[in-house]
Design an enzyme around this catalytic site. Sequence first.
Site, PDB file in Angstrom:
ATOM      1  CB  CYS A   2      -0.943   0.086   1.184  1.00 38.72           C
ATOM      2  SG  CYS A   2      -2.117  -1.256   1.289  1.00 38.72           S
ATOM      3  NE  ARG A  27       4.594   1.875  -0.092  1.00 41.29           N
ATOM      4  CZ  ARG A  27       5.623   1.660   0.714  1.00 41.29           C
ATOM      5  NH1 ARG A  27       6.836   1.851   0.276  1.00 41.29           N
ATOM      6  NH2 ARG A  27       5.441   1.268   1.953  1.00 41.29           N
ATOM      7  CD1 TRP A  74       0.065  -6.333  -2.908  1.00 46.47           C
ATOM      8  CD2 TRP A  74      -0.257  -6.863  -0.763  1.00 46.47           C
ATOM      9  NE1 TRP A  74       0.413  -7.653  -2.745  1.00 46.47           N
ATOM     10  CE2 TRP A  74       0.230  -8.010  -1.435  1.00 46.47           C
ATOM     11  CE3 TRP A  74      -0.532  -6.968   0.602  1.00 46.47           C
ATOM     12  CZ2 TRP A  74       0.444  -9.220  -0.793  1.00 46.47           C
ATOM     13  CZ3 TRP A  74      -0.320  -8.184   1.234  1.00 46.47           C
ATOM     14  CH2 TRP A  74       0.163  -9.294   0.538  1.00 46.47           C
ATOM     15  CG  ASN A 100       1.423   1.021   4.199  1.00 46.59           C
ATOM     16  OD1 ASN A 100       1.127  -0.170   4.035  1.00 46.59           O
ATOM     17  ND2 ASN A 100       2.671   1.453   4.185  1.00 46.59           N
ATOM     18  N   GLY A 101      -0.688  -0.576   6.428  1.00 50.11           N
ATOM     19  CA  GLY A 101      -0.330  -1.355   7.621  1.00 50.11           C
ATOM     20  C   GLY A 101      -1.426  -2.357   7.909  1.00 50.11           C
ATOM     21  CD  GLU A 481      17.203 -13.331  -6.580  1.00 49.24           C
ATOM     22  OE1 GLU A 481      16.574 -13.741  -5.591  1.00 49.24           O
ATOM     23  OE2 GLU A 481      16.862 -12.320  -7.226  1.00 49.24           O
ATOM     24  CE  LYS A 485      14.012 -11.667  -8.908  1.00 51.14           C
ATOM     25  NZ  LYS A 485      14.501 -10.950  -7.780  1.00 51.14           N
ATOM     26  CD  GLU A 488      10.218 -11.678  -7.949  1.00 48.54           C
ATOM     27  OE1 GLU A 488       9.573 -11.064  -7.107  1.00 48.54           O
ATOM     28  OE2 GLU A 488      11.456 -11.680  -7.977  1.00 48.54           O
ATOM     29  CG  HIS A 504      18.913 -37.524  -1.909  1.00 45.07           C
ATOM     30  ND1 HIS A 504      19.319 -38.723  -1.387  1.00 45.07           N
ATOM     31  CD2 HIS A 504      20.045 -36.885  -2.306  1.00 45.07           C
ATOM     32  CE1 HIS A 504      20.636 -38.813  -1.436  1.00 45.07           C
ATOM     33  NE2 HIS A 504      21.105 -37.709  -1.997  1.00 45.07           N
ATOM     34  CE  LYS A 603      11.647  -2.895  -5.132  1.00 43.51           C
ATOM     35  NZ  LYS A 603      12.368  -4.033  -5.708  1.00 43.51           N
TER      36      LYS A 603
HETATM   37  C1  F6R Z   1      11.796 -10.336  -5.048  1.00 41.00           C
HETATM   38  C2  F6R Z   1      11.799  -9.309  -4.030  1.00 41.00           C
HETATM   39  C3  F6R Z   1      11.376  -9.691  -2.677  1.00 41.00           C
HETATM   40  C4  F6R Z   1      12.118  -8.867  -1.629  1.00 41.00           C
HETATM   41  C5  F6R Z   1      11.576  -9.167  -0.236  1.00 41.00           C
HETATM   42  C6  F6R Z   1      12.346  -8.414   0.832  1.00 41.00           C
HETATM   43  O1  F6R Z   1      12.297  -9.891  -6.257  1.00 41.00           O
HETATM   44  O2  F6R Z   1      12.103  -8.175  -4.280  1.00 41.00           O
HETATM   45  O3  F6R Z   1      11.541 -11.045  -2.455  1.00 41.00           O
HETATM   46  O4  F6R Z   1      13.474  -9.161  -1.705  1.00 41.00           O
HETATM   47  O5  F6R Z   1      10.239  -8.822  -0.173  1.00 41.00           O
HETATM   48  O6  F6R Z   1      12.244  -7.052   0.617  1.00 41.00           O
HETATM   49  P1  F6R Z   1      13.303  -6.039   1.162  1.00 41.00           P
HETATM   50  O7  F6R Z   1      14.581  -6.278   0.437  1.00 41.00           O
HETATM   51  O8  F6R Z   1      12.714  -4.705   0.872  1.00 41.00           O
HETATM   52  O9  F6R Z   1      13.452  -6.287   2.629  1.00 41.00           O
END
Ligand code: F6R
Length: 608
Positions: A2, A27, A74, A100-101, A481, A485, A488, A504, A603
């Site tokens: 949010c 966000r 969100w 937001n929260g 990682e 990617k 998502e 396994h 984000k």
């Molecule tokens: C994936 C991504 C998320 C963040 C996670 C932690 O591409 O960006 O997995 O890495 O939500 O967020 P931060 O780094 O802001 O603590």
Amino acid sequence: MCGIVGYFGDKTAKNFLVDGLSKLEYRGYDSAGIAVVNEGKVNIVKHKGRLANLTENLDGNKAEGTVGIGHTRWATHGEPSDINSHPHQSSKGDITVVHNGIIENYLELRQWLKGQGYEFISQTDTEVIPNLIHYYYKGDLFQAVVKATERLEGSYALGVISGQEPDKLVAVRKDSPLIVGLGQGETFIASDIPAIISYTRDIYLLEDREFVVITKDGAKILSGDGTEIKKDVFKVTWNEDAAEKGGYDSFMLKEINEQPKAIKDTLASRLSMNNDINFEDFKLSKEDLDKIDRIFIVACGTAYNAGLMGSVAIEKLAKIPVVVDIASEFRYKDPLVTNKSLVITLSQSGETADTLAVLRDCKKVGARTLAITNVVGSSISREADNVIYTMAGPEIAVASTKAYTTQVVVMYLMAMYFSELRGLMTKELDKELREALLLVPEKVQIILDKANEIEETANLLANEKDVFYLGRGADYALCIEASLKLKEISYIHSEAYAGGELKHGTIALIEKGTKVIALLTQRSLREKMISNIVEVKARGAEVIGIAYENDVLDESIFDKVIRIPELYNLVSPIVAIIALQLLAYYTAKNKGCDIDKPRNLAKSVTVE
Ligand code: F6R
């Protein structure tokens, strides 16, 4: 998670509100809404869906006025719908709130407020807030917000307006980010800097339970008892272009391409061939380091994955035991953190709720805490004992790229720094590592220049349902990682496996045509990896290899090989990930996905 904005000034509020929300859409983007006070009346316009739905429906007459608040959502409580969208208003008056929260005790408050005659129309936790404020309102909006928020459990950043005090905007935060922007004759509130960067660079960073009362005289910061708090103005230094796509199709592609510079800038002040590694911002003596018996690296998502890479380097070079954990798990498991622990939290936003909670808990037991982030002034950076800033700059795309690589670079430098302090670093290794790290920006550019080839390879993945990533050692950490990617942004299910672990159990899933992406940057594990590739190939897998340019491979076991330049093997994954980011990007693009706004994601995860 949010985004909220607010405006008080002499211009039409809705222009800033809509523009600010467009910069905060990363966000959350389930719905958007604004509320503007006009001639003593609060007018709300809100719509389910992207911000564009709101702007298309912004009826000029309804949303005129120079004081207003806005929200991009969100969804947490209640599906995305017009009714659940913010702003929310009290059922008994026009006190109007963006939030937001998460309010954890909202059910109990809702019940109690119903007993006081308030009605509820949404499924949100937020709706209790305007009603509570109304309940306490006795002619002073600030006082009512103080009293109401005393009853809230959970996290909140709030913007509040009312037609009864049309020349006032009240805001407050607790465990959710909020900044105040100071313009010429206008004042802004926002969840994050991109919303206000084109209006002002002067901001106040708010602490928990600091209230802002904005009137025509500007912004006053007050504590709950009404005492004025004098704040230093914080100058934002980053470039306005960071919040623009700059000709790229998406923020993600722009940020992938910014990595040579982001990595170079992160290395610049710390590493050269001849000088000591510069950790002025986290200076330790050998004795300080000897007191640390264990390092905990705690983070979420991609930042956690960067932590995995960091642990490989720290254990290998500095021989200090490292535990890497997911913040949401770590905080509830009675971790063995003591005053001999160093707790490193990684976060691109610096606001992630679980990571912040871990940091606070670890401080309480006397652990030394260090934050690695790119956001100056963020909560995590302010609360940790020490902070190391990466030079990634703001990252807007939901899928993290440059934040990840720069965090890994910082941890590699730290591993070298610790190793040198402990007297473990040999001259030869030191030289090799320095050369390799300083070459990373150039090698990353070589991969970026191969984008067309990687785009072609991505055609092989677009129609897949499942993809497997295989690697060993540092490559395994990297696979985790790479797999995240792909998931998502392309919505293809994928799993990362340590090469030797597949048999396994999970090898049962490999059948004719299953796509396997195999990483071969660790020479010492190369033969083992080749055996694993042969094993999946024998079961019909189609294998995409990521291998060095000069690695002579039996091409019959690969369907495609993406070649990358060779570097000292511990450092190579930082280059290899660029190819994997691009592979995920082009796969998602081929599928027509909305890359910067992947479904269900946001984000900055400021709720648990
Ligand atoms: C994936 C991504 C998320 C963040 C996670 C932690 O591409 O960006 O997995 O890495 O939500 O967020 P931060 O780094 O802001 O603590």
